[in-house]
Design an enzyme around this catalytic site. Sequence first.
Site, short mmCIF file in Angstrom:
data_model
loop_
_atom_site.label_atom_id
_atom_site.label_comp_id
_atom_site.label_asym_id
_atom_site.label_seq_id
_atom_site.Cartn_x
_atom_site.Cartn_y
_atom_site.Cartn_z
N GLU A 1 0.87 -1.19 0.00
CA GLU A 1 0.00 0.00 0.00
C GLU A 1 0.90 1.23 0.00
O GLU A 1 1.62 1.46 0.96
CB GLU A 1 -0.91 -0.04 1.23
CG GLU A 1 -1.81 -1.26 1.26
CD GLU A 1 -2.63 -1.42 0.00
OE1 GLU A 1 -3.46 -0.56 -0.28
OE2 GLU A 1 -2.40 -2.40 -0.74
N CYS B 1 -1.00 9.60 3.29
CA CYS B 1 -1.02 9.16 1.90
C CYS B 1 -2.25 9.71 1.19
O CYS B 1 -2.29 9.86 -0.01
CB CYS B 1 -1.02 7.64 1.84
SG CYS B 1 -2.38 6.91 2.76
N1 NAD Z 1 -1.53 3.55 0.93
C1 NAD Z 1 -1.57 3.56 2.25
O1 NAD Z 1 -2.44 2.99 2.88
C2 NAD Z 1 -0.52 4.33 3.01
C3 NAD Z 1 -0.72 4.58 4.36
C4 NAD Z 1 0.26 5.28 5.07
C5 NAD Z 1 1.41 5.71 4.43
N2 NAD Z 1 1.57 5.45 3.11
C6 NAD Z 1 2.77 5.93 2.42
O2 NAD Z 1 3.92 5.70 3.22
C7 NAD Z 1 4.91 6.65 2.96
C8 NAD Z 1 5.42 7.24 4.26
O3 NAD Z 1 5.84 6.23 5.12
P1 NAD Z 1 7.38 5.87 5.34
O4 NAD Z 1 8.20 7.09 5.19
O5 NAD Z 1 7.45 5.11 6.61
O6 NAD Z 1 7.65 4.91 4.12
P2 NAD Z 1 8.97 4.03 3.81
O7 NAD Z 1 8.75 3.39 2.50
O8 NAD Z 1 10.19 4.83 3.99
O9 NAD Z 1 8.98 2.92 4.97
C9 NAD Z 1 7.89 2.06 5.22
C10 NAD Z 1 8.38 0.87 6.03
O10 NAD Z 1 9.30 0.10 5.25
C11 NAD Z 1 10.51 -0.09 5.97
N3 NAD Z 1 11.59 -0.25 5.01
C12 NAD Z 1 12.39 0.70 4.49
N4 NAD Z 1 13.27 0.14 3.61
C13 NAD Z 1 12.99 -1.18 3.58
C14 NAD Z 1 13.53 -2.29 2.86
N5 NAD Z 1 14.53 -2.16 1.99
N6 NAD Z 1 13.00 -3.50 3.07
C15 NAD Z 1 11.97 -3.65 3.93
N7 NAD Z 1 11.43 -2.64 4.64
C16 NAD Z 1 11.93 -1.43 4.46
C17 NAD Z 1 10.59 1.12 6.87
O11 NAD Z 1 11.45 0.86 7.97
C18 NAD Z 1 9.16 1.27 7.28
O12 NAD Z 1 8.85 0.37 8.31
C19 NAD Z 1 4.25 7.69 2.07
O13 NAD Z 1 4.65 7.46 0.75
C20 NAD Z 1 2.78 7.42 2.25
O14 NAD Z 1 1.99 7.83 1.18
C21 NAD Z 1 0.65 4.76 2.38
N1 LIG Z 2 -6.47 6.05 6.05
C1 LIG Z 2 -6.00 7.40 6.17
C2 LIG Z 2 -4.72 7.64 5.46
C3 LIG Z 2 -3.63 6.67 5.72
C4 LIG Z 2 -2.38 7.10 5.04
O1 LIG Z 2 -1.60 7.89 5.45
C5 LIG Z 2 -7.04 8.37 5.63
O2 LIG Z 2 -8.05 7.93 5.11
O3 LIG Z 2 -6.82 9.57 5.71
#
Ligand code: NAD
Ligand code: A1AUG
Length: 518
Positions: A289, A323
């Site tokens: 995600e 996100c």
């Molecule tokens: N679509 C969704 O539901 C959703 C929800 C929340 C956040 N996000 C997205 O998450 C991002 C922000 O979060 P972030 O900065 O923690 O993201 P990130 O990709 O930097 O890290 C996410 C997780 O992956 C781990 N990670 C990093 N490198 C890795 C590797 N090589 N192998 C395995 N794990 C690894 C990190 O330690 C962390 O736990 C934004 O892009 C946001 O849009 C998406």
């Molecule tokens: N589920 C949250 C977003 C999660 C991602 O950052 C929302 O609906 O705002």
Amino acid sequence: MGIGIRPYTHEPFSDFGESRTRRAFAEALQRETARLGRHCPLVIGGERIDTSGRLVSANPARREQVVGTAAKADAALADRAVEAAASAYAQWRHAPAEQRADLLFKAAALTRRRRHEFSALLVLETGKPWREADADTAEAIDFMEYYGREALRLADGAPVLSRPGEINRYRYLPLGVGIVLPPWNFAMAIMAGMTMAAVGAGNTVVLKPASNAPVIAARFVELLEEAGLPPGVVNYVPGSGAEVGDRLVDDPRTRFVSFTGSREVGLRIFERAAKVQPGQLWLKRVLAELGGKDAIVVDRSADLELAAQAIVASAFGYAGQKCSACSRAIVVADVYDEVLARTVKLAQQLTVGDPAQLGCEMGPLIDRAAYDKVMDYVALGHREGRLATGGEGDETIGWYAQPTIFADVQPQARLMQEEIFGPVLALCRAPDFDEALAIANDTAYGLTGAVISRDRDRLEQARREFHVGNLYLNRGCTGAIVGYQPFGGFNMSGTDAKAGGPDYLALFMQAQCVTEQL
Ligand SMILES: NC(=O)c1ccc[n+]([C@@H]2O[C@H](COP(=O)([O-])OP(=O)(O)OC[C@H]3O[C@@H](n4cnc5c(N)ncnc54)[C@H](O)[C@@H]3O)[C@@H](O)[C@H]2O)c1
Ligand SMILES: N[C@@H](CCC=O)C(=O)O
């Protein structure tokens, strides 16, 4: 549904208008402040293990304040955690659905009882204002309540037909050992939701928390133990993404990876998990995600104050670090100037400051990297648009950036295409509604979107044509509620797992059909 289990409804938010609630939250903040600096060892197979490496979790609102430290796993400890999860799986895979669901319900009840404690820790560790922190904890409770019920619902499998002379049964089995990789921005809700969905489905996991939020995850693992979690079912292994993350993803004993985070890391994991390692018996399943470049489209018939409120709440809630955040407002030309003026006015009224203060409406960015990234986009914004408000940062005490709006940004500008993950909004003028929708769809992402309009035809057109996983009509584009708005996106926003929805838990299971010939 099991006997005595009431239907799911979401957890109400705390009412900070009540003095008793305000006092209770302030006291929880004081207690958590007194506990700052605590160390969190790894938890592998129920055993606490310390290491010489340290992750330091700092308060983004007061960069010198250490919230806590976490032991840092290395590759050998990552291997040991997978071993512990594999060993626990031998029993947990057979745990009846009632036992798994009860664990989730118990953990939800304990979280509810300690709700302000978790929310206060979120304020300190992730810089969330009170209301946002409270909603984060409430969502964690929701995930556990919802997935517990889903585990019970799926326990009997699904109906299939049987011809004369045969009996067919269709049931769901767990997958095996999973790696859970949550982001820091919903450090309680998404971390707990991803972990407990996997566990509720009968799997065991290695939880590698986000490096910016290991303390809240450690506190949650302690709570799970209190709720009766058997050793090895959830193993807590903070560490570097590059070293520990890759190792866990590559391990041939890993059956699935549940990842929520950036597109860049998600794609890396997606590719690595696709490679079948020596000794590996299965094709790994990946739930990924990812990010968004979410837009609110404003039609000429819209209630313009509603539009401005929706844009400001969605763009600047949690400083745009969602996100789902609105980072593009696409406004038809007839009402563009009016929407811009109202949006700027509301943005300028936001109270930016330390989220530990109740009145704070927007806190800091999570860390220096996020701050630098936002400031780079602000510099870019001056070249790609016209600064309408904000644009300043202040890193002296914490990682603060002002709510920032750039007007007159072109659809193909980087400000309109790339996820910023900060309080930077691009406003784009569209000649008409058709074009506005086309611009909204024209990014690599497809997570959330909203349309503000009083015209029924326009709203129906948006239903048909706005290609996002979560579409909102006449409201903002953030704030999905578990069980009501299952969450996940299209295209480069990921695998559309729809967390908090009726299809989610089955993604952590494999279906088996057994036919007996009579
Ligand atoms: N679509 C969704 O539901 C959703 C929800 C929340 C956040 N996000 C997205 O998450 C991002 C922000 O979060 P972030 O900065 O923690 O993201 P990130 O990709 O930097 O890290 C996410 C997780 O992956 C781990 N990670 C990093 N490198 C890795 C590797 N090589 N192998 C395995 N794990 C690894 C990190 O330690 C962390 O736990 C934004 O892009 C946001 O849009 C998406
Ligand atoms: N589920 C949250 C977003 C999660 C991602 O950052 C929302 O609906 O705002």
